[in-house]
Design a protein around this motif. Structure first.
Motif, PDB file in Angstrom:
ATOM      1  N   GLY A   1      -5.360  16.759  25.701  1.00 29.28           N
ATOM      2  CA  GLY A   1      -4.761  15.464  25.389  1.00 29.28           C
ATOM      3  C   GLY A   1      -5.240  14.867  24.080  1.00 29.28           C
ATOM      4  N   PHE A   2      -5.805  15.688  23.206  1.00 26.46           N
ATOM      5  CA  PHE A   2      -6.358  15.204  21.940  1.00 26.46           C
ATOM      6  C   PHE A   2      -5.328  14.435  21.120  1.00 26.46           C
ATOM      7  CE2 PHE A   2      -7.313  15.992  17.411  1.00 26.46           C
ATOM      8  CZ  PHE A   2      -8.507  15.299  17.338  1.00 26.46           C
ATOM      9  N   GLY A   3      -4.105  14.915  21.103  1.00 26.37           N
ATOM     10  CA  GLY A   3      -3.058  14.274  20.314  1.00 26.37           C
ATOM     11  C   GLY A   3      -2.730  12.867  20.784  1.00 26.37           C
ATOM     12  N   LEU A   4      -2.954  12.590  22.068  1.00 25.96           N
ATOM     13  CA  LEU A   4      -2.677  11.250  22.589  1.00 25.96           C
ATOM     14  C   LEU A   4      -3.595  10.196  21.982  1.00 25.96           C
ATOM     15  CD1 LEU A   4      -2.044  12.003  26.366  1.00 25.96           C
ATOM     16  CD2 LEU A   4      -0.366  11.387  24.623  1.00 25.96           C
ATOM     17  N   LEU A   5      -4.785  10.607  21.566  1.00 26.79           N
ATOM     18  CA  LEU A   5      -5.710   9.661  20.944  1.00 26.79           C
ATOM     19  C   LEU A   5      -5.236   9.239  19.555  1.00 26.79           C
ATOM     20  CD1 LEU A   5      -9.115  11.282  21.912  1.00 26.79           C
ATOM     21  CD2 LEU A   5      -8.034   9.273  22.924  1.00 26.79           C
ATOM     22  N   LEU A   6      -4.671  10.182  18.815  1.00 26.22           N
ATOM     23  CA  LEU A   6      -4.255   9.912  17.441  1.00 26.22           C
ATOM     24  C   LEU A   6      -2.843   9.360  17.321  1.00 26.22           C
ATOM     25  CD1 LEU A   6      -5.621  13.143  15.742  1.00 26.22           C
ATOM     26  CD2 LEU A   6      -6.664  10.882  15.784  1.00 26.22           C
ATOM     27  N   LEU A   7      -2.008   9.655  18.294  1.00 20.78           N
ATOM     28  CA  LEU A   7      -0.586   9.329  18.188  1.00 20.78           C
ATOM     29  C   LEU A   7      -0.291   7.848  17.951  1.00 20.78           C
ATOM     30  CD1 LEU A   7       2.004  10.919  18.118  1.00 20.78           C
ATOM     31  CD2 LEU A   7       2.244  10.566  20.568  1.00 20.78           C
ATOM     32  N   PRO A   8      -0.922   6.900  18.634  1.00 22.24           N
ATOM     33  CA  PRO A   8      -0.592   5.486  18.380  1.00 22.24           C
ATOM     34  C   PRO A   8      -0.854   5.058  16.936  1.00 22.24           C
ATOM     35  CG  PRO A   8      -1.822   5.684  20.416  1.00 22.24           C
ATOM     36  CD  PRO A   8      -1.854   7.027  19.761  1.00 22.24           C
ATOM     37  N   ALA A   9      -1.983   5.453  16.386  1.00 17.98           N
ATOM     38  CA  ALA A   9      -2.295   5.083  15.003  1.00 17.98           C
ATOM     39  C   ALA A   9      -1.336   5.756  14.029  1.00 17.98           C
ATOM     40  CB  ALA A   9      -3.735   5.453  14.670  1.00 17.98           C
ATOM     41  N   LEU A  10      -0.993   7.003  14.297  1.00 12.77           N
ATOM     42  CA  LEU A  10      -0.085   7.719  13.405  1.00 12.77           C
ATOM     43  C   LEU A  10       1.329   7.162  13.468  1.00 12.77           C
ATOM     44  CD1 LEU A  10      -1.397  11.327  13.978  1.00 12.77           C
ATOM     45  CD2 LEU A  10      -1.642   9.942  11.916  1.00 12.77           C
ATOM     46  N   LEU A  31       0.837  -1.188   0.000  1.00 16.24           N
ATOM     47  CA  LEU A  31       0.000   0.000   0.000  1.00 16.24           C
ATOM     48  C   LEU A  31       0.877   1.244   0.000  1.00 16.24           C
ATOM     49  CD1 LEU A  31      -3.010   0.588   0.062  1.00 16.24           C
ATOM     50  CD2 LEU A  31      -2.856   0.719   2.534  1.00 16.24           C
ATOM     51  N   LYS A  32       0.643   2.103  -0.949  1.00 14.89           N
ATOM     52  CA  LYS A  32       1.439   3.322  -1.075  1.00 14.89           C
ATOM     53  C   LYS A  32       0.891   4.387  -0.124  1.00 14.89           C
ATOM     54  CE  LYS A  32       2.990   6.617  -4.532  1.00 14.89           C
ATOM     55  NZ  LYS A  32       2.892   7.007  -5.935  1.00 14.89           N
ATOM     56  N   ARG A  33       1.766   4.915   0.718  1.00 11.24           N
ATOM     57  CA  ARG A  33       1.404   5.987   1.655  1.00 11.24           C
ATOM     58  C   ARG A  33       2.420   7.109   1.533  1.00 11.24           C
ATOM     59  NH1 ARG A  33      -2.841   5.073   5.450  1.00 11.24           N
ATOM     60  NH2 ARG A  33      -2.196   7.156   5.976  1.00 11.24           N
ATOM     61  N   SER A  34       1.973   8.328   1.735  1.00 11.62           N
ATOM     62  CA  SER A  34       2.859   9.481   1.687  1.00 11.62           C
ATOM     63  C   SER A  34       3.480   9.704   3.060  1.00 11.62           C
ATOM     64  CB  SER A  34       2.080  10.727   1.267  1.00 11.62           C
ATOM     65  OG  SER A  34       2.860  11.877   1.469  1.00 11.62           O
ATOM     66  N   ILE A  35       4.803   9.623   3.131  1.00 14.48           N
ATOM     67  CA  ILE A  35       5.478   9.825   4.413  1.00 14.48           C
ATOM     68  C   ILE A  35       5.355  11.279   4.872  1.00 14.48           C
ATOM     69  CG2 ILE A  35       7.786  10.292   3.505  1.00 14.48           C
ATOM     70  CD1 ILE A  35       8.750   8.435   5.897  1.00 14.48           C
ATOM     71  N   LEU A  36       5.253  12.219   3.939  1.00 15.24           N
ATOM     72  CA  LEU A  36       5.084  13.624   4.320  1.00 15.24           C
ATOM     73  C   LEU A  36       3.733  13.846   4.998  1.00 15.24           C
ATOM     74  CD1 LEU A  36       6.568  15.418   1.196  1.00 15.24           C
ATOM     75  CD2 LEU A  36       7.621  15.111   3.442  1.00 15.24           C
ATOM     76  N   PHE A  37       2.699  13.222   4.462  1.00 16.15           N
ATOM     77  CA  PHE A  37       1.359  13.320   5.039  1.00 16.15           C
ATOM     78  C   PHE A  37       1.346  12.771   6.467  1.00 16.15           C
ATOM     79  CE2 PHE A  37      -2.792  11.287   5.765  1.00 16.15           C
ATOM     80  CZ  PHE A  37      -3.627  12.382   5.622  1.00 16.15           C
ATOM     81  N   VAL A  38       1.919  11.602   6.647  1.00 12.40           N
ATOM     82  CA  VAL A  38       1.942  10.966   7.968  1.00 12.40           C
ATOM     83  C   VAL A  38       2.808  11.764   8.938  1.00 12.40           C
ATOM     84  CG1 VAL A  38       2.580   8.873   9.222  1.00 12.40           C
ATOM     85  CG2 VAL A  38       1.449   8.691   7.010  1.00 12.40           C
ATOM     86  N   THR A  39       3.965  12.242   8.479  1.00 10.38           N
ATOM     87  CA  THR A  39       4.853  13.035   9.336  1.00 10.38           C
ATOM     88  C   THR A  39       4.158  14.308   9.804  1.00 10.38           C
ATOM     89  OG1 THR A  39       6.777  12.177   8.162  1.00 10.38           O
ATOM     90  CG2 THR A  39       7.103  14.162   9.471  1.00 10.38           C
ATOM     91  N   PHE A  40       3.444  14.971   8.897  1.00  6.92           N
ATOM     92  CA  PHE A  40       2.708  16.182   9.262  1.00  6.92           C
ATOM     93  C   PHE A  40       1.714  15.890  10.379  1.00  6.92           C
ATOM     94  CE2 PHE A  40      -1.222  18.611   8.799  1.00  6.92           C
ATOM     95  CZ  PHE A  40      -0.752  19.887   9.078  1.00  6.92           C
ATOM     96  N   PHE A  41       0.962  14.800  10.256  1.00  4.10           N
ATOM     97  CA  PHE A  41      -0.039  14.496  11.269  1.00  4.10           C
ATOM     98  C   PHE A  41       0.569  13.998  12.576  1.00  4.10           C
ATOM     99  CE2 PHE A  41      -3.079  14.891   7.828  1.00  4.10           C
ATOM    100  CZ  PHE A  41      -4.061  15.624   8.474  1.00  4.10           C
ATOM    101  N   VAL A  42       1.744  13.373  12.533  1.00  5.13           N
ATOM    102  CA  VAL A  42       2.434  13.008  13.779  1.00  5.13           C
ATOM    103  C   VAL A  42       2.824  14.278  14.529  1.00  5.13           C
ATOM    104  CG1 VAL A  42       4.564  12.028  14.729  1.00  5.13           C
ATOM    105  CG2 VAL A  42       3.252  10.737  13.051  1.00  5.13           C
ATOM    106  N   ILE A  43       3.383  15.249  13.817  1.00  9.65           N
ATOM    107  CA  ILE A  43       3.764  16.521  14.444  1.00  9.65           C
ATOM    108  C   ILE A  43       2.526  17.250  14.966  1.00  9.65           C
ATOM    109  CG2 ILE A  43       4.754  18.807  13.989  1.00  9.65           C
ATOM    110  CD1 ILE A  43       6.677  17.347  12.023  1.00  9.65           C
ATOM    111  N   PHE A  44       1.468  17.271  14.165  1.00 10.69           N
ATOM    112  CA  PHE A  44       0.216  17.902  14.587  1.00 10.69           C
ATOM    113  C   PHE A  44      -0.330  17.232  15.846  1.00 10.69           C
ATOM    114  CE2 PHE A  44      -4.450  17.967  14.456  1.00 10.69           C
ATOM    115  CZ  PHE A  44      -4.668  19.334  14.530  1.00 10.69           C
ATOM    116  N   SER A  45      -0.260  15.924  15.895  1.00 15.45           N
ATOM    117  CA  SER A  45      -0.747  15.178  17.055  1.00 15.45           C
ATOM    118  C   SER A  45       0.056  15.522  18.303  1.00 15.45           C
ATOM    119  CB  SER A  45      -0.674  13.680  16.765  1.00 15.45           C
ATOM    120  OG  SER A  45      -1.061  12.937  17.874  1.00 15.45           O
TER     121      SER A  45
END
Length: 135
Positions: free
Chosen positions: A103-112, A81-95
């Motif tokens: 603590g909103f970012g703690l909910l997303l961080l494991p999946a990201l 599966l092709k994924r964009s590392i820039l997209f994922v990196t942006f959302f990790v930083i945002f999280s």
């Protein structure tokens, strides 16, 4: 990233939701995986009737569940599966930045982080001559 190799002998009931399918059970070799998701574009490469060993590469966490990310078919072809590392990196930083906001970012961080680890594994799949499949 975990992998399982063996003869793909069972694909349980599948439910399509958006761009993903969720199988109730997948049996490969002696291993049984319950409630596992796969992208519709990658699902076409799962073939129960193929002779030989199939390898499934998967990962998962408590938020997004188990997901099949790549498949090596009995013929030796590797599809991932092709994924964009820039997209994922942006959302990790945002999280990480939204952790102080209730603590909103703690909910997303494991999946990201699981997605980020997959992006790193995808570079290995590409180096092995894998064929990227868009989501």
């Amino acid at each position: 990233m975990r992998s399982v190799t063996g003869r793909l002998s069972l694909l349980g009931n599948g439910i399509v939701a958006g761009k993903f399918s969720k199988y109730s059970v997948v049996k490969i070799g002696d291993i049984v995986l319950n409630n596992i998701h796969i992208a519709e574009s990658l699902d076409s490469f799962l073939n129960v009737h193929a002779q030989g060993d199939t390898t499934i590469y998967w990962n998962g966490n408590w938020l997004s569940g188990r997901q099949i990310r790549a498949i090596r078919t009995p013929s030796g072809d590797l599809y991932y599966l092709k994924r964009s590392i820039l997209f994922v990196t942006f959302f990790v930083i945002f999280s990480i930045l939204t952790i102080p906001i209730l603590g909103f970012g703690l909910l997303l961080l494991p999946a990201l982080l699981a997605d980020f680890n997959y992006c790193l594994a995808a570079t290995e799949f590409k180096a092995q001559g894998g064929i990227p499949i868009p989501l």
